[in-house]
Write an enzyme that holds these catalytic residues in place. Structure first.
Site: not given
Ligand code: NAD
Length: 523
Positions: A286, A320
């Protein structure tokens, strides 16, 4: 606890004295828990992880507020967590589904009972306003409940099928995959941990959670509550640390049966590609959004302006589902903009723990930089109609506060296509609703969208043509934000999500199960 008051994102305008008094007590309790060292939990054992690898987490509200220090899991810890989850998978899958559901429903009730303290902790961790934090906590409980009710409604996903000959019986059963990895983002640190964990566990998978670095305490709390409610220590584990190492080690483990990632498109696409490199396994990703609002000449402009303000600036634009672009029909443009700017100027920004504050900080220094860069760009390529500065009055100077901004930029601006995750919305005039829908669809993302029109034909056309997983029409509580489990299933199309099925919706939990058709011929 304030009884009889249901907090959802759509009731966020409602105020309630008992709710706030309870929240004040929650803040006090939460404060008493700050500044400690936290270990992650593998098979019920607290671990310290990498020697010297603990990460400090500070509040975006005030950098002097130390949330705690958190151990960083080593690759061996992640391996052990998956091993333990794998070892326990057959026993948890064989646990009658009603028992699994009973534990999870107890967890949901514990979350609701402790909502004030959990919300206050979360607010300190990620900077949510009171009611946004309460909404996240109650949504977590309702997501778990919803998935449990799905199990009940489908009677554990077991059903007798037709038979072609006497002596033959076929049952169709949905069975868990084994071990499920869950990676959650900072902005809904509880709902997007508890939701996927609830679905995975109710379906009979064991699970390993990797919470976001900012929001890690909420992730640990979520797991602790699930354990307390009766989910076995062997069935649920949590590893903490940076995404690039700990998250990557988790999704790189070939023993996972499936993974749910919620976060940015860049990371989600990387996971989506790599997770299925060797063989097919479900990777529910997501991801981000670039959510449009469309205001036609047939709109109630007052409702449209309030709803757009709420969705652009709620949680400081870090949902998001946040509205980050709006297309307004020419004839109502000036009137709409005047109302939107007026409402934006009325927003109370400040410490989100305070009652009455709508706009808290953004998450970190890089979000402030992203905001200031976007403002510079808007000022040189177009214009900023309001906002644009960092807020540095008094104690706010110690946090990451910025003004809510409304801007106009030309068509080739990156602000139309790039998710910024800051409180900023771009506006554009359009000649027709058709043009607005074309522009709304002309981005990679397809998460949420909102329309304001009292014309039925326009509404129907929008619903038929808009490319987004969650759409709203004429909704004052939020133009593009504020979905609730069992009410508005939440999932993205296009670059916003891989599943095609929505969280909190009737087809979600099936993604955590695989079908087995069992024909037995009596001898
Ligand atoms: P992010 O992608 O930076 O991190 C999300 C998670 O992934 C964190 O736990 C992070 O530590 C982990 N992560 C980072 N790099 C990784 C890798 N290489 N391998 C595995 N895990 C890794 O996102 P964020 O800044 O925490 O959240 C904001 C983003 O999330 C925005 O883009 C937002 O739109 C999205 N979001 C989407 C939804 C949805 O339902 N579509 C809901 C909430 C947030």
């Amino acid at each position: 606890m304030a009884e009889g008051f249901r907090v959802t994102y759509a009731t966020l305008s409602t105020d309630d004295d008992a709710l706030h008094a309870d929240y004040d007590r929650g803040i006090e309790a939460a404060r008493g828990r700050l500044g400690r060292h936290h270990r992650f939990v593998v098979h019920g054992e607290e671990r310290d992880g990498e020697p010297g690898g603990a990460l400090e987490e500070r509040s975006p509200i005030d950098g002097d507020l130390l949330i705690g220090t958190f151990a960083t899991a080593s690759p061996a810890d992640v391996f052990d967590a998956v091993s333990a989850a794998q070892e326990h998978a057959p026993a948890w899958a064989a646990t009658p589904w009603r028992e699994r559901v009973a534990s999870l429903l107890r967890a949901a009730d514990l979350i609701s009972e402790r909502r004030s303290e959990l919300s206050a902790l979360m607010a300190m961790e990620v900077g949510k306003s009171r009611l946004e934090a309460l909404g996240d906590v109650e949504e977590s409980a309702d997501l778990i409940r919803y998935y449990c009710h799905q199990m009940e409604q489908h009677d554990g996903f077991e059903q007798a099928m037709e038979r072609l000959s006497a002596g033959e019986a076929t049952f169709d059963v949905m069975r868990p995959y084994g071990v499920w990895g869950v990676i959650s983002p900072f902005n809904f640190p509880m709902a997007l941990s508890a939701g996927p964990l609830g679905a995975a566990l109710a379906a009979g998978n064991t699970a390993v959670l990797k919470p976001a670095e900012q929001g890690v305490l909420t992730g640990l709390e979520t797991v602790a509550i699930l354990h307390e409610a009766g989910v076995p220590r062997g069935a649920l584990h949590v590893v903490t640390g940076p995404g690039e190492t700990v998250g990557a080690a988790l999704v790189g483990d070939t023993r996972l049966g499936g993974v749910t990632f919620t976060g940015s498109c860049a990371v989600g696409m990387q996971i989506s590609r790599s997770f299925t490199r060797d063989w097919p396994r479900p990777a529910i990703c997501e991801m981000g959004g670039k959510n449009p609002v469309i205001v036609t000449r047939n709109a109630d402009l007052d409702i449209a302006a309030e709803a757009t303000m709420r969705s652009a600036f709620g949680l400081s634009g870090q949902k998001c589902s946040a509205a980050s672009r709006a297309y307004i029909e020419h004839s109502v443009y000036d009137d709409f903009v005047e109302r939107l700017v007026a409402r934006t100027r009325e927003i109370v920004a400040g410490n989100p723990l305070d009652r009455g504050v709508y706009l808290g900080p953004v998450i970190d220094a890089s979000a402030v930089d992203r905001y200031l860069e976007a403002i510079d760009h808007a000022r040189s390529a177009g214009r900023a109609l309001c906002g644009g500065e960092r807020i540095t009055e008094g104690a706010l100077a110690r946090g990451f506060y910025v003004q809510p901004a409304v801007v106009e930029v030309p068509d080739d601006s990156y602000l139309w296509t790039t998710e910024l995750f800051v409180p900023l919305i771009a506006l554009r005039r359009v000649d027709s609703t058709e043009e607005a829908i074309d522009r709304a669809n002309d981005v990679a993302f397809g998460l949420t969208a909102g329309l304001f029109s009292r014309d039925r034909a326009e509404v129907t056309n929008f619903l038929e043509r808009i490319e987004a997983g969650v759409v709203y029409v004429n909704r004052r509580a939020g133009a593009t934000t504020g979905a609730w489990p069992g009410v508005q299933p939440f999932g993205g199309w296009k670059a916003s999500g891989t599943g095609g099925k929505a969280g909190g919706g009737p087809y979600y939990i099936q993604q955590y199960l695989r079908e087995q058709s069992r024909t037995v011929v009596e001898q």
